[in-house]
Scaffold this active site. Structure first.
Site, short mmCIF file in Angstrom:
data_model
loop_
_atom_site.label_atom_id
_atom_site.label_comp_id
_atom_site.label_asym_id
_atom_site.label_seq_id
_atom_site.Cartn_x
_atom_site.Cartn_y
_atom_site.Cartn_z
N SER A 274 0.82 -1.20 0.00
CA SER A 274 0.00 0.00 0.00
C SER A 274 0.87 1.26 0.00
O SER A 274 1.67 1.46 -0.91
CB SER A 274 -0.96 -0.05 1.19
OG SER A 274 -2.01 0.86 1.03
N ASP A 466 -7.90 -6.07 -5.95
CA ASP A 466 -7.79 -4.80 -5.24
C ASP A 466 -8.27 -3.65 -6.13
O ASP A 466 -7.97 -3.62 -7.33
CB ASP A 466 -6.33 -4.57 -4.82
CG ASP A 466 -6.13 -3.28 -4.05
OD1 ASP A 466 -7.08 -2.82 -3.40
OD2 ASP A 466 -5.00 -2.74 -4.10
N HIS A 527 -6.23 -6.41 -1.79
CA HIS A 527 -5.13 -5.51 -1.41
C HIS A 527 -4.10 -6.21 -0.54
O HIS A 527 -2.90 -5.94 -0.65
CB HIS A 527 -5.74 -4.33 -0.65
CG HIS A 527 -4.82 -3.18 -0.42
ND1 HIS A 527 -4.32 -2.40 -1.45
CD2 HIS A 527 -4.32 -2.65 0.72
CE1 HIS A 527 -3.56 -1.45 -0.94
NE2 HIS A 527 -3.53 -1.59 0.37
#
Length: 552
Positions: A274, A466, A527
């Site tokens: 991320s 994601d 994710h």
């Protein structure tokens, strides 16, 4: 843990301010990025003072933003950071080891001549100390391996970063060491430990559940709460940009490997997901900038990262509108509106890239997040997994984060780890907002990657479900990156990824690699790839750490 979306839709008065005098440009090279970061470290003093510097062009941008976010002005006024959470430092007697950076800085290597005499380890370390204690595995039951927890202290700036180290389950004397970083910015890496890739997880009964696919099966792993005021870390001040955090990471690793030299000779890797797509290029560049070091950095791994915003934001509309391998979740009119907004978004990001100014980068973040992420977010679907709805908005869509917070707030857990804060939160949204309002969100840290590729291998991997840092954008920026191996990398073919154990021949992903650059698309994963695809993730990580895709 990940890109925290609660502040994606905030309005900002700083979206429209004129550049300050002497604004540094973020162009090429680590030194220029460090200079640019210095120019955005001072927060706005007052909303009114900032508004007074507005230019006519900036006023037009601000008026446009107010149409998009009607309460933007009021939100901007409430931006300024709150007081840090209470903390109480434990006496030195509570720790098994204390390493003073000043002692390391004072170490010299004598040469044959005075000119050849040099410091043993580079870097300004005299303000830093490292505290460590052995964690009794029987008290917490997360794993049976040797563990250490503690703090890196920046005494001059009242900063205290918490870490938790787990030795490899296999061969700790020879297995590599990995530093794991979650994103946010402002989310604790202990969620990575207890939710994704660590040796144990927390169930609804707040019990430890063994993870057979932990990354410390074949590597020792350090989980770090950073920047300050995240997780168990704390400070009287704050850090609001990635570059400022980089020096803390270098100091932590230098002092840790000095105290525990049995891990210093092994290969070392930095991994994260991320917003770690911002962190890792900067942190690796900081380490490599010190020629005399005790950190044996061999590679970096970024999972579903935010690294190049200019390219990443181009792919939100395709991902939401059925072009990323999953059915569309937006209407044709919503998709068209995103198409219409993209040119302005890209122009604003490019302006941020060219100027490096907080006054350019903040409006780019606000406008693009509203125009390109907002339509998806308003559907109520999970931004971290396009396959389903957000199940728990209070815990970033995952109830497990609530279980983890309850566990890490237990007095006996905090005491066993030596935690010095009054409470634990999985994400600190003040930090998230602080980074955004200081212009860090859209900074072009991907421009550090070409120099990294000249020295070490880089792996970019992405779960295909994601939305927030989707695989289309990550594939896109790796192919757009200007570096000496670009043509060969873009011509490289994909190969299937299957488990090395060979008991299942069905591919779990695909990989392309050329030179020091590798990209992986992981199927049926959102994710957090290690959460959704536990066995495949430890498979490709072990193979990566063993050098399978490294350039010859």
């Amino acid at each position: 843990m990940r890109i925290a979306t609660s502040t994606l839709l905030v309005g900002a008065a700083s979206a429209a301010f004129a550049p300050q005098d002497g604004t540094q440009r973020v162009l090429n090279g680590f030194d220029s990025i460090k200079s640019a970061a210095h120019s955005i470290q001072k927060p706005l003093q007052t909303f009114e003072e900032a508004m007074a510097s507005m230019t006519s062009e900036a006023k037009a941008n601000w008026d446009h933003l107010k149409l998009l976010v009607p309460d933007a002005e009021e939100q901007a006024k409430t931006f300024f950071p709150k007081k840090p959470k209470p903390a109480s430092r434990k006496p030195d007697s509570a720790w098994d080891h204390i390493v003073k950076g000043a002692d390391i800085q004072a170490m010299w290597v004598e040469g044959a001549t005075p000119e050849e005499t040099h410091r043993k380890i580079d870097g300004k370390l005299d303000n830093y100390n490292l505290r460590a204690r052995s964690v009794d595995p029987s008290k917490l039951g997360v794993d049976t391996v040797k563990q250490y927890s503690g703090y890196l202290d920046d005494e001059a700036n009242d900063k205290h970063l918490f870490y938790w180290f787990f030795e490899s389950r296999n061969d700790p004397k020879n297995d590599p060491v990995v530093l794991w970083l979650n994103g946010g910015p402002g989310c604790s890496s202990l969620t990575g430990l207890l939710f994704e890739l660590g040796p144990g997880a927390i169930n609804a009964k707040i019990e430890i559940v063994h993870n057979p696919y932990a990354w410390n099966n074949n590597a020792s792993v350090i989980f770090l709460d950073q920047p300050v005021n995240v997780g168990y870390s704390y400070s009287g001040g704050s850090v609001s940009n990635t570059v400022a955090a980089g020096k803390d990471i270098y100091a932590l690793l230098t002092l840790f490997f000095h105290q525990f030299p049995e891990y210093a000779k092994q290969d070392f890797h930095i991994a994260g997901e991320s917003y770690a797509g911002h962190y890792i290029p900067v942190f690796a560049s900081e380490i490599l900038s010190h020629k005399k070091r005790n950190i044996n950095l061999k590679s970096v791994l970024i999972g579903n990262g935010l690294t190049d915003g200019l390219t990443q934001y181009e792919y939100y509309r395709p991902m939401a509108c059925g072009e990323g391998g999953w059915k569309a979740v937006l209407s044709e009119s919503e998709c068209q509106a995103m198409d219409n907004a993209l040119p302005r978004c890209q122009s604003m990001i490019q302006n941020c890239y060219d100027s490096g100014s907080v006054w350019s980068c903040v409006p780019a973040s606000i406008y693009c997040n509203n125009a390109m992420i907002g339509p998806y977010q308003r559907t109520g679907r999970n931004v971290y997994d396009i396959r389903g709805p957000c199940k728990d908005s209070g815990n970033l869509c995952y109830p497990e984060l609530g279980y983890i917070s309850e566990y890490l707030n237990r007095r006996e857990v905090m005491e066993a780890l030596g935690a010095e804060v009054s409470s634990y939160d999985s994400c600190n949204f003040d930090i998230n907002r602080n980074f955004l309002f200081q212009g860090d969100w859209m900074q072009p840290y991907h421009r550090l990657v070409p120099e990294l590729l000249n020295q070490i291998p880089v792996l970019i991997y992405a779960g295909d479900a994601d939305f927030i840092c989707n695989w289309l954008g990550n594939q896109g920026w790796t192919e757009a990156l200007e570096w000496k191996g670009k043509k060969d990398y873009n011509r490289a073919d994909y190969s299937p990824l299957t488990l090395a154990s060979a008991h299942d021949v069905k591919p779990y992903g695909k990989v392309k690699s050329s030179g020091n650059f590798t990209f992986m698309k992981i199927f049926e994963a959102g994710h957090m790839v290690p959460y959704d695809q536990a066995e495949p993730s430890v498979d490709f990580v072990n193979r990566w750490l063993a050098g399978e895709w490294f350039a010859a």
